[in-house]
Structures are given as structure tokens and as C-alpha cells.
Design a protein around this motif. Structure first.
Motif, PDB file in Angstrom:
ATOM      1  N   GLN A 220      30.810  97.446  31.996  1.00 24.91           N
ATOM      2  CA  GLN A 220      30.647  97.480  33.439  1.00 24.91           C
ATOM      3  C   GLN A 220      30.086  98.842  33.844  1.00 24.91           C
ATOM      4  OE1 GLN A 220      34.536  96.776  35.048  1.00 24.91           O
ATOM      5  NE2 GLN A 220      35.400  98.684  34.273  1.00 24.91           N
ATOM      6  N   PRO A 221      29.503  98.938  35.026  1.00 27.12           N
ATOM      7  CA  PRO A 221      28.914 100.220  35.441  1.00 27.12           C
ATOM      8  C   PRO A 221      29.941 101.350  35.435  1.00 27.12           C
ATOM      9  CG  PRO A 221      28.249  98.454  36.925  1.00 27.12           C
ATOM     10  CD  PRO A 221      29.318  97.882  36.044  1.00 27.12           C
ATOM     11  N   HIS A 222      29.511 102.489  34.972  1.00 29.46           N
ATOM     12  CA  HIS A 222      30.370 103.675  34.951  1.00 29.46           C
ATOM     13  C   HIS A 222      29.565 104.817  35.556  1.00 29.46           C
ATOM     14  CE1 HIS A 222      32.800 106.830  32.420  1.00 29.46           C
ATOM     15  NE2 HIS A 222      32.969 106.950  33.715  1.00 29.46           N
ATOM     16  N   ALA A 223      29.799 105.094  36.833  1.00 35.84           N
ATOM     17  CA  ALA A 223      29.052 106.122  37.553  1.00 35.84           C
ATOM     18  C   ALA A 223      29.910 107.359  37.759  1.00 35.84           C
ATOM     19  CB  ALA A 223      28.574 105.593  38.901  1.00 35.84           C
ATOM     20  N   ILE A 224      29.302 108.520  37.536  1.00 30.98           N
ATOM     21  CA  ILE A 224      29.943 109.818  37.715  1.00 30.98           C
ATOM     22  C   ILE A 224      29.048 110.641  38.629  1.00 30.98           C
ATOM     23  CG2 ILE A 224      30.729 111.922  36.540  1.00 30.98           C
ATOM     24  CD1 ILE A 224      30.995 110.239  33.978  1.00 30.98           C
TER      25      ILE A 224
END
Length: 338
Positions: A220-224
């Protein structure tokens, strides 16, 4: 939603300091970050610079891994446009074998230096790569995970050693194009707000990443978000420091736009590029204030953009004050539940 805090350290060298001093500060900060409970500690890549000395993140990472025990250590980031994906994979496979489960491979899109340095790194007069960053990033991912396609001309080659757990791959960027690339590969994406502080671009990039995400190694998307922060004992002191911080961009005739450290740096970049250029200077978008104020602002950003991790660049030119700021930041999130 919980919040993880991490650090990006650029190994700055200040007045009356040596490169050895700058590296000693980076090592000390990494050890303190581990003791305080920061999630990861990344180092940057810059070339031919009087301001920062971290020209070889993979070498510095190996030393930091040897002088810490638990904290994740990585690059923010390796400038892949200059290098062979195969060699980068080998370097980080060595690191991952030495410190299993602790190594991050962040890939950056910027050149990391002036055009002259790019020409020296890429060994051609034009300073232009023969393949796109996207093509090289795909190949790097294949080498790291041993998934080179049978039709690839180098099929069968391995990036040795083959670690039990390869380095985690991240793409750093500050535009929707970088978000699209990270999404297409199904890898985590780090938006560099400290480079591009435009709130609309942050929103558009994260939205693009999430909407276009293709399931890859990350399910799944993992945005930082990587943020520039000035944290001091009082709001007023932080406000005064932030007032001196400018965001300087150079717009080249070829269409490229780069963020640099100063007007002088931009002018030199323009001269070395042999292109017509314009320079844009704006007030830098820096999160600033006391620990209570900064905590409130970070929680607001977290809520607005739905992120679970911030990588903090503490924009304070004095090492002791920078260390104290990171300590205060961790205190701010330890004293009250998020």
C-alpha cells in the motif's frame, strides 16, 4: 494515527570547522537520535560544496551503522543519475548484509552539485545521463530483489552479496513527476518539503502518489514528508532565525528548475550550465517555534496530509543548538500522546 520522527543530516560545515568536525557531529547526532528513539537517520549526497561535506553517503552509512545498534540508517539520497544501478545495488547489499534490517536506500533526483561536478561524475562533456532516472531506478530495484527479466541483456547476473533482507528502496522528490514514478514502482515516496515548500505541490504530489499507486514490494502507499524545522526555546527566537532563511531557485532555459542554497550558488550554477537562466528568491517555508508550537504545527500537517512519518532537517547553523532542538522535538512528542 501514530507519528514517527526521523532525521536527515547533511553534514554541514560551519565557520572555523573542518570536514572532520562536520562528520564527528553527524556521528554524535546519530547516536543521540538512537538514544532518543528516532525512527531513522539519513545522510545526504552533495558534491564540490563548501557548505556540506557528505559526498559519499554509502561510505558514511557504513560508519554510522558500525557506531549505532538499532536505528535505521540510510541515504537521503543517492543521486542515481550519476551511477550504475548495479554498483549501487552491490554497495547497499554489502550494507544490508552487515546490518540486516537496518538499511534504507533513498534515491534522489537532483544532481547534488554544480554542472561541473555532474560532468565529472558522469564522465562526459555534456553532463547528461544516457538513460532516464526511471529506467535506472527500475533496474536498481530488479538488482536489489533478484528479479532481472529474462529478456534483459544482463540476465543471470547477481548483485553480490545477496543479503537475507535487501535495503528498503525509497524515492525522494518534490514534484508530481517523482510521485508518479514512485507510484508506478510501488515503492515508498518521500516528498522533500524542505526543497519545495509550496503547499499545493505537496498536496498534489501526495494525491498523485496515492491515486496512481501500483502494488509492488509495498502493498500500500507509504508517503513520508521531509520538513525543514527551526525549534528553539521561544517562538520569537525561532521566528527571527526563520526570517533569515530564503528559498532560492534557478530556472534554466532548458526547462529545468533547481533549488540551491544561495543566490551566489544559483549564479554559479547558471554560469556552469552554459544556459540562460533566471533566479527566484522567496521566503523559505520553515516550520518554526518552541517545542509546543512546532508540535502543534506538525500534528496539523499530519492530519491534513495523512502521513505517519516526518523526516526532519533542523535548519539551525549551530551544532549544539541543532542537537538541543532535536532533543526538544522528541520531548514534545514523548510528553503527550499523539
Amino acid at each position: 494515527m501514530g507519528l514517527k520522527l526521523s532525521i536527515l543530516d547533511q553534514s554541514p560545515i560551519h565557520e572555523n570547522e573542518t570536514a572532520a568536525d562536520a562528520f564527528r557531529h553527524t556521528i554524535e547526532l546519530a547516536q543521540k537520535a538512537e538514544a532518543w528513539g528516532y525512527h531513522r537517520f539519513w545522510v545526504s549526497e552533495h558534491h564540490d560544496s563548501d557548505a556540506v561535506v557528505g559526498s559519499s553517503p554509502e561510505v558514511l552509512i557504513s560508519y554510522l551503522l558500525a557506531h549505532t545498534k538499532r536505528i535505521r540508517v540510510g541515504s537521503g539520497g543517492v543521486m542515481l543519475q550519476h551511477y550504475s544501478p548495479y554498483k549501487v545495488a552491490e554497495n547497499f547489499n554489502v550494507l544490508a548484509a552487515l546490518a540486516p534490517g537496518r538499511v534504507d536506500l533513498g534515491i534522489g533526483r537532483a544532481p547534488g552539485g554544480l554542472p561541473r561536478a555532474t560532468r565529472a561524475l558522469q564522465q562526459n562533456e555534456e553532463g547528461t545521463a544516457t538513460r532516464t532516472l526511471g529506467e535506472k531506478l527500475v533496474e536498481l530495484d530488479r538488482y536489489l530483489n533478484g528479479t532481472l527479466e529474462p529478456e534483459h541483456p544482463l540476465y543471470g547476473i547477481r548483485a553480490v552479496p545477496v543479503p537475507e533482507k535487501p535495503s528498503d528502496l525509497y524515492l525522494l522528490g518534490a514534484s508530481t513527476s517523482s510521485a508518479e514514478l514512485a507510484a508506478s514502482l510501488g515503492i515508498p515516496y518521500v516528498f522533500a518539503q524542505f526543497i519545495n515548500g509550496e503547499e499545493q505541490m505537496l498536496y498534489d504530489s501526495l494525491s498523485t502518489y496515492r491515486s496512481q499507486f501500483q502494488t509492488g514490494k509495498a502493498l500500500q502507499p507509504h508517503a513520508i514528508v521531509a520538513l525543514s524545522v527551526i525549534l528553539t526555546d521561544t517562538d520569537e527566537e525561532a521566528r527571527q532565525l526563520a526570517a533569515d532563511s530564503k528559498n532560492v531557485k534557478i530556472h534554466l532555459e532548458s526547462g529545468r528548475t533547481l533549488t540551491v542554497k544561495s543566490i551566489g550558488h544559483a549564479e554559479e550554477f547558471g554560469r556552469q550550465s552554459n544556459e540562460k537562466y533566471t533566479i527566484e528568491v522567496k521566503q523559505a517555508n520553515i516550520i518554526h517555534g518552541s517545542k509546543e508550537t512546532v508540535r502543534s504545527k506538525l500534528l496539523e500537517i499530519q492530519k491534513s496530509y495523512g502521513v505517519e512519518e516526518f523526516i526532519i532537517v533542523m535548519a539551525i547553523p549551530n551544532f549544539e543548538k541543532r542537537v538541543r532542538a532535536y532533543e526538544l522535538l522528541k520531548e514534545a512528542f514523548s510528553e503527550q500522546p499523539v
